[in-house]
Design a protein around this motif. Structure first.
Motif, mmCIF file in Angstrom:
data_model
loop_
_atom_site.group_PDB
_atom_site.id
_atom_site.type_symbol
_atom_site.label_atom_id
_atom_site.label_comp_id
_atom_site.label_asym_id
_atom_site.label_seq_id
_atom_site.Cartn_x
_atom_site.Cartn_y
_atom_site.Cartn_z
ATOM 1 N N LYS A 83 -9.111 1.032 -1.803
ATOM 2 C CA LYS A 83 -7.920 0.922 -2.654
ATOM 3 C C LYS A 83 -6.986 -0.155 -2.107
ATOM 4 N N HIS A 106 2.171 2.935 -2.219
ATOM 5 C CA HIS A 106 1.856 3.873 -3.294
ATOM 6 C C HIS A 106 0.534 4.601 -3.055
ATOM 7 N N LEU A 107 -0.197 4.208 -2.020
ATOM 8 C CA LEU A 107 -1.512 4.784 -1.756
ATOM 9 C C LEU A 107 -1.419 5.961 -0.794
ATOM 10 N N ARG A 108 -2.316 6.904 -0.981
ATOM 11 C CA ARG A 108 -2.450 8.016 -0.050
ATOM 12 C C ARG A 108 -3.924 8.349 0.126
ATOM 13 N N HIS A 138 -9.243 3.729 -9.980
ATOM 14 C CA HIS A 138 -8.462 2.625 -9.417
ATOM 15 C C HIS A 138 -9.091 1.250 -9.658
ATOM 16 N N ILE A 174 0.820 -1.220 0.000
ATOM 17 C CA ILE A 174 0.000 0.000 0.000
ATOM 18 C C ILE A 174 0.852 1.268 0.000
ATOM 19 N N PHE A 231 -9.611 5.156 0.849
ATOM 20 C CA PHE A 231 -8.275 4.581 1.033
ATOM 21 C C PHE A 231 -8.347 3.072 1.246
#
Length: 328
Positions: free
Chosen positions: A215, A197-199, A260, A195, A212
């Motif tokens: 994702k 790369h996730l924000r 996504h 994760i 979030f």
């Protein structure tokens, strides 16, 4: 005043970063930090992100002399930006979030870490939790009562807590379909490599956690446990006190997820949930007398492919609601 004692100072540690976002939570954050320091498995890093508080948050945090606690102060930018600052600072192999007004039970990190450690295909894990009323401390119902789908015997088994496992190819579609999507970051642990790369979406004032977490559900398998491992505080400053208005924020969080979701099986489940969310928001707006806004929200469902039967049922529900509204 002496520094609070660490009751688990000799407990084993793991490569876990705990992120504690805080805004004017001086009256609660000590309990949150105490619950972290009382864990049977200790984290290697605790990142407190002070989102421009104007109270005594900094003084409370500074009383803790544990070198693992990293205090970061930033200009006020909202919960998403605070969590993102924490993610940027996190070094652990695993990441958990704890809101400054909540607290964990002592085996939370140990249990979550065990599930992630034993299966490298799992991206995230979450537990059941209870809410408690402030200041009385009265415990309310556990959260899994909102997730009847999770309580199915096919998903739960003892090992040693009742728990379920959902592989990557089914995780998103199974969990986005829940009546209340399991997206409470304070009872979750994530594998950082899956994760990182996730924000959190800074344009979302609420619903950012749903966005979030969904994702993250696209990134790998999911494990959940029926064990109650956290306590979530209900008080006068909760951001989610207006549960009716939350349907609007959850819709916004789901809409922002669109870029996504690319796998066809995920798309079917996503579109169906998006239609449901539009209908829920439209009905809420209409019943408040915001009829034109409600009708606009409902019409958006026809731009979403699939879910013809759900749209038809939505039309019937809207037809019943509109006469009771006052056109604005």
């Amino acid at each position: 005043m002496s520094a609070p004692a660490n009751p688990a100072q000799h407990a084993p540690r793991a490569s876990i970063s705990v992120i504690v976002p805080s805004f004017n939570s001086a009256r609660f954050i000590g309990e949150a930090l105490d619950s972290i320091l009382a864990q049977s498995l200790q984290p290697e890093q605790i990142v407190v992100v002070d989102d421009g508080s104007t109270d005594d948050t900094a003084d409370v945090v500074r009383r803790y002399k544990d070198r693992r606690i990293q205090y970061i102060r930033k200009e006020h930018g909202g919960i998403s930006s605070a969590r993102n600052v924490g993610l940027d600072a996190a070094r652990g192999e695993y990441i958990s979030f704890l809101d400054a007004d909540d607290r964990w039970r002592p085996i939370f990190l140990e249990t979550m870490h065990a599930y992630l450690s034993e299966d490298p295909t799992v991206a995230s894990v979450f537990s059941n939790f209870v809410r408690f009323q402030h200041p009385s401390g009265q415990l309310l119902s556990d959260q899994f009562q909102s997730y009847p789908e999770i309580k199915r015997p096919a998903l739960l088994r003892d090992a040693p807590y009742a728990h379920g496992r959902i592989p990557k190819e089914k995780a998103f579609s199974a969990l986005v379909a829940c009546g209340d999507i399991p997206a409470y970051t304070q009872v979750m642990m994530f594998r950082r490599s899956m994760i990182e790369h996730l924000r959190f979406e800074p344009t979302l004032t609420l619903g950012e956690d749903t966005n979030f977490v969904l994702k993250a559900y696209l990134a790998g398998g999911v494990v959940f446990t029926d064990a109650v491992l956290a306590e979530v505080r209900r008080h006068d400053a909760n951001a989610t006190l207006d549960q009716g208005e939350m349907v609007i924020h959850k819709l916004n969080g789901l809409k922002a997820l669109a870029p996504h979701v690319t796998r066809e099986t995920d798309l079917r489940a996503y579109r169906d949930r998006l239609v449901r969310a539009h209908i829920d928001a439209a009905l809420y707006q209409t019943r408040l007398g915001r009829v034109r806004a409600g009708l606009r929200t409902y019409r958006e469902t026809f731009r979403i492919s699939g879910s013809a039967l759900r749209k038809l049922k939505g039309s019937m529900r809207m037809a019943m609601a509109v006469p009771r509204g006052l056109t604005k």
